[in-house]
Design a protein around this motif. Structure first.
Motif, mmCIF file in Angstrom:
data_model
loop_
_atom_site.group_PDB
_atom_site.id
_atom_site.type_symbol
_atom_site.label_atom_id
_atom_site.label_comp_id
_atom_site.label_asym_id
_atom_site.label_seq_id
_atom_site.Cartn_x
_atom_site.Cartn_y
_atom_site.Cartn_z
ATOM 1 N N SER A 52 0.812 -1.395 0.379
ATOM 2 C CA SER A 52 0.267 -0.091 0.017
ATOM 3 C C SER A 52 0.828 0.921 -0.454
ATOM 4 C CB SER A 52 -1.044 0.449 1.564
ATOM 5 O OG SER A 52 -0.568 0.290 2.477
ATOM 6 N N SER A 53 -0.146 2.622 0.317
ATOM 7 C CA SER A 53 0.737 3.618 -0.087
ATOM 8 C C SER A 53 1.866 4.093 0.504
ATOM 9 C CB SER A 53 -0.014 5.155 -0.657
ATOM 10 O OG SER A 53 -0.985 4.947 0.577
ATOM 11 N N SER A 54 1.497 3.400 1.957
ATOM 12 C CA SER A 54 2.169 4.068 2.955
ATOM 13 C C SER A 54 3.121 2.791 3.510
ATOM 14 C CB SER A 54 1.225 4.264 4.799
ATOM 15 O OG SER A 54 0.070 3.666 4.775
ATOM 16 N N SER A 55 2.881 1.588 3.088
ATOM 17 C CA SER A 55 3.652 0.737 4.137
ATOM 18 C C SER A 55 3.101 -0.804 4.224
ATOM 19 C CB SER A 55 5.136 0.412 3.686
ATOM 20 O OG SER A 55 5.916 1.282 2.520
ATOM 21 N N SER A 56 1.872 0.014 4.677
ATOM 22 C CA SER A 56 0.685 -0.670 5.622
ATOM 23 C C SER A 56 0.171 -2.059 5.440
ATOM 24 C CB SER A 56 0.153 0.741 6.313
ATOM 25 O OG SER A 56 0.434 1.594 7.028
ATOM 26 N N TYR A 57 0.037 -1.920 4.676
ATOM 27 C CA TYR A 57 -0.249 -3.648 4.287
ATOM 28 C C TYR A 57 0.014 -3.899 2.846
ATOM 29 C CZ TYR A 57 -4.591 -2.141 6.515
ATOM 30 O OH TYR A 57 -5.753 -0.596 6.825
ATOM 31 N N ILE A 58 0.772 -5.014 3.103
ATOM 32 C CA ILE A 58 1.529 -6.533 2.165
ATOM 33 C C ILE A 58 1.520 -7.046 1.663
ATOM 34 C CG2 ILE A 58 4.113 -7.507 2.342
ATOM 35 C CD1 ILE A 58 5.286 -4.529 3.101
ATOM 36 N N TYR A 59 0.933 -7.350 0.924
ATOM 37 C CA TYR A 59 0.374 -9.677 0.684
ATOM 38 C C TYR A 59 1.636 -9.991 -0.353
ATOM 39 C CZ TYR A 59 -4.236 -7.670 2.888
ATOM 40 O OH TYR A 59 -4.740 -6.611 2.872
ATOM 41 N N TYR A 60 1.255 -11.397 0.010
ATOM 42 C CA TYR A 60 2.389 -12.095 -0.876
ATOM 43 C C TYR A 60 1.408 -13.079 -2.009
ATOM 44 C CZ TYR A 60 6.038 -9.544 0.685
ATOM 45 O OH TYR A 60 7.244 -8.408 1.779
ATOM 46 N N ALA A 61 1.725 -12.879 -3.277
ATOM 47 C CA ALA A 61 1.883 -15.010 -3.527
ATOM 48 C C ALA A 61 2.105 -15.911 -2.468
ATOM 49 C CB ALA A 61 2.081 -14.549 -5.486
ATOM 50 N N ASP A 62 1.262 -16.649 -2.819
ATOM 51 C CA ASP A 62 1.814 -17.947 -2.612
ATOM 52 C C ASP A 62 3.063 -18.711 -2.797
ATOM 53 O OD1 ASP A 62 -1.902 -19.551 -1.437
ATOM 54 O OD2 ASP A 62 -0.144 -18.098 -0.050
ATOM 55 N N THR A 63 3.075 -18.448 -4.265
ATOM 56 C CA THR A 63 4.460 -19.014 -4.694
ATOM 57 C C THR A 63 6.139 -18.101 -3.746
ATOM 58 O OG1 THR A 63 3.715 -17.718 -6.661
ATOM 59 C CG2 THR A 63 2.807 -20.039 -6.597
ATOM 60 N N VAL A 64 5.771 -17.352 -3.620
ATOM 61 C CA VAL A 64 6.578 -16.381 -3.343
ATOM 62 C C VAL A 64 6.328 -16.192 -1.528
ATOM 63 C CG1 VAL A 64 6.745 -15.382 -5.810
ATOM 64 C CG2 VAL A 64 6.001 -14.218 -3.178
ATOM 65 N N LYS A 65 5.510 -15.862 -1.317
ATOM 66 C CA LYS A 65 5.517 -16.162 0.650
ATOM 67 C C LYS A 65 6.738 -16.462 0.969
ATOM 68 C CE LYS A 65 1.799 -15.733 2.076
ATOM 69 N NZ LYS A 65 0.613 -15.915 1.905
ATOM 70 N N GLY A 66 7.211 -15.811 1.731
ATOM 71 C CA GLY A 66 8.627 -16.135 2.938
ATOM 72 C C GLY A 66 9.944 -16.175 1.706
ATOM 73 N N ARG A 67 10.287 -15.851 0.958
ATOM 74 C CA ARG A 67 11.105 -15.795 0.106
ATOM 75 C C ARG A 67 11.440 -14.562 -0.190
ATOM 76 N NH1 ARG A 67 11.857 -18.727 -5.115
ATOM 77 N NH2 ARG A 67 9.368 -18.478 -5.078
ATOM 78 N N PHE A 68 10.459 -14.370 -0.786
ATOM 79 C CA PHE A 68 10.537 -12.421 -0.935
ATOM 80 C C PHE A 68 10.372 -11.632 -0.385
ATOM 81 C CE2 PHE A 68 9.591 -13.485 -6.514
ATOM 82 C CZ PHE A 68 11.078 -14.940 -5.636
ATOM 83 N N THR A 69 10.249 -10.126 -0.866
ATOM 84 C CA THR A 69 10.117 -9.156 0.114
ATOM 85 C C THR A 69 9.478 -7.988 -0.800
ATOM 86 O OG1 THR A 69 11.317 -10.178 2.095
ATOM 87 C CG2 THR A 69 10.377 -7.447 2.802
ATOM 88 N N ILE A 70 8.422 -7.464 -0.375
ATOM 89 C CA ILE A 70 7.646 -6.306 -0.864
ATOM 90 C C ILE A 70 8.218 -4.857 0.097
ATOM 91 C CG2 ILE A 70 5.900 -6.302 -1.061
ATOM 92 C CD1 ILE A 70 5.477 -4.739 -3.594
ATOM 93 N N SER A 71 9.084 -3.822 -1.234
ATOM 94 C CA SER A 71 9.335 -2.489 -0.269
ATOM 95 C C SER A 71 9.013 -1.301 -0.658
ATOM 96 C CB SER A 71 10.464 -2.802 0.944
ATOM 97 O OG SER A 71 11.678 -2.826 0.131
ATOM 98 N N ARG A 72 9.506 0.513 -0.056
ATOM 99 C CA ARG A 72 9.370 0.638 -1.145
ATOM 100 C C ARG A 72 9.701 2.772 0.215
ATOM 101 N NH1 ARG A 72 3.152 2.081 -2.433
ATOM 102 N NH2 ARG A 72 3.917 3.999 -3.392
ATOM 103 N N ASP A 73 10.816 2.464 -0.765
ATOM 104 C CA ASP A 73 10.860 4.460 -0.307
ATOM 105 C C ASP A 73 10.422 5.495 -0.765
ATOM 106 O OD1 ASP A 73 13.061 6.415 0.141
ATOM 107 O OD2 ASP A 73 14.117 5.564 0.806
ATOM 108 N N ASN A 74 9.120 6.337 -0.284
ATOM 109 C CA ASN A 74 8.804 7.139 -0.810
ATOM 110 C C ASN A 74 9.447 8.605 -1.035
ATOM 111 O OD1 ASN A 74 6.085 5.264 -1.167
ATOM 112 N ND2 ASN A 74 5.577 6.801 0.770
ATOM 113 N N ALA A 75 10.418 8.034 -0.100
ATOM 114 C CA ALA A 75 11.267 9.577 -0.545
ATOM 115 C C ALA A 75 12.200 9.987 -2.148
ATOM 116 C CB ALA A 75 12.131 10.076 0.712
ATOM 117 N N LYS A 76 12.343 8.201 -1.998
ATOM 118 C CA LYS A 76 13.340 7.690 -3.304
ATOM 119 C C LYS A 76 12.433 7.366 -4.840
ATOM 120 C CE LYS A 76 17.132 6.562 -1.401
ATOM 121 N NZ LYS A 76 17.792 5.775 -1.083
#
Lengths: 120, 108
Positions: A52-76
């Motif tokens: 989500s826009s403020s990183s409050s909500y994060i979801y993953y597909a089952d195929t990547v859960k536990g291996r992939f991490t999504i993140s964001r830097d709004n300043a960049k």
């Protein structure tokens, strides 16, 4: 003009890690949810992860859960996908995509994609 | 996860012909969260129709969508050569978002 430019792809051995980036421009990045969506060679589209826009909500597909991490830097104005324990089935073109109209809205802008190849 | 069954998997049409693609969901979904994308060869996907029937910015009026519940359709009223692409439906009604398997449109 909205632009999404992915980078960080390449050839990596199974079990290794890779981090993708998506640099956004042309819109207020901090106002939008963002996603990673992938497409294996010659195959269809598979949603991977969302944030989500403020990183409050994060979801993953089952195929990547536990291996992939999504993140964001709004300043960049940058979206990331940290991929670990990579498998051959993770080989795909990875797109970042903006999501409009909330968490269930359409993916209205896509990057050109970055290729990830997992092979020994 | 909601499965989207898209048909047909491929279409060969003549220019000027009407083409319809069907997307059937394994569970009922809100029409607000059913979207269609066009992916031309070698390109990234592009949003064509969102919320079942609304054309995205810059999309010609020959593209339209309809449906409700578990059955949705996407229509090109008069196919043009530039419409050669694979078309995907996508639902955002429930997590995870899922895509149909795609319909490849070719011109005779």
């Amino acid at each position: 003009e909205v632009q999404l430019v992915e980078s960080g792809g390449g050839l990596v051995q199974p079990g290794r890690s890779l981090k993708l980036s998506c640099l956004a421009s042309g819109f207020t990045f901090s106002n939008y949810g963002m996603n990673w969506i992938r497409q294996a060679p010659g195959k269809g589209l598979e949603w991977v992860a969302s944030i989500s826009s403020s990183s409050s909500y994060i979801y993953y597909a089952d195929t990547v859960k536990g291996r992939f991490t999504i993140s964001r830097d709004n300043a960049k104005n940058t979206l990331y996908l940290q991929m670990t324990s990579l498998r051959s089935e993770d080989t795909a073109l990875y797109y970042c995509a903006r999501q409009r109209l909330g968490a269930r809205g359409p993916f209205d802008y896509w990057g050109q994609g970055v290729m990830v190849t997992v092979s020994s | 996860a909601i499965v989207l069954n898209q048909s047909p998997s491929s279409i060969v049409a003549s220019q000027g012909e009407k083409v319809t693609i069907t997307c059937r969901a394994s569970s009922s979904i809100s029409s607000n969260y059913l979207h269609w994308y066009q992916q031309k060869p070698g390109a990234f996907p592009k949003l064509v129709i969102y919320s079942t029937s609304y054309r995205a910015s810059g999309i010609p009026s020959r593209f339209s969508g309809s449906g409700s519940g578990t059955s949705y359709s996407f229509t090109i009223s008069r196919v043009e050569a530039e419409d050669v692409a694979t078309y995907y439906c996508q639902q955002g009604s429930s997590n995870p978002p899922t895509f149909g398997s795609g319909t490849k449109l070719e011109i005779k």
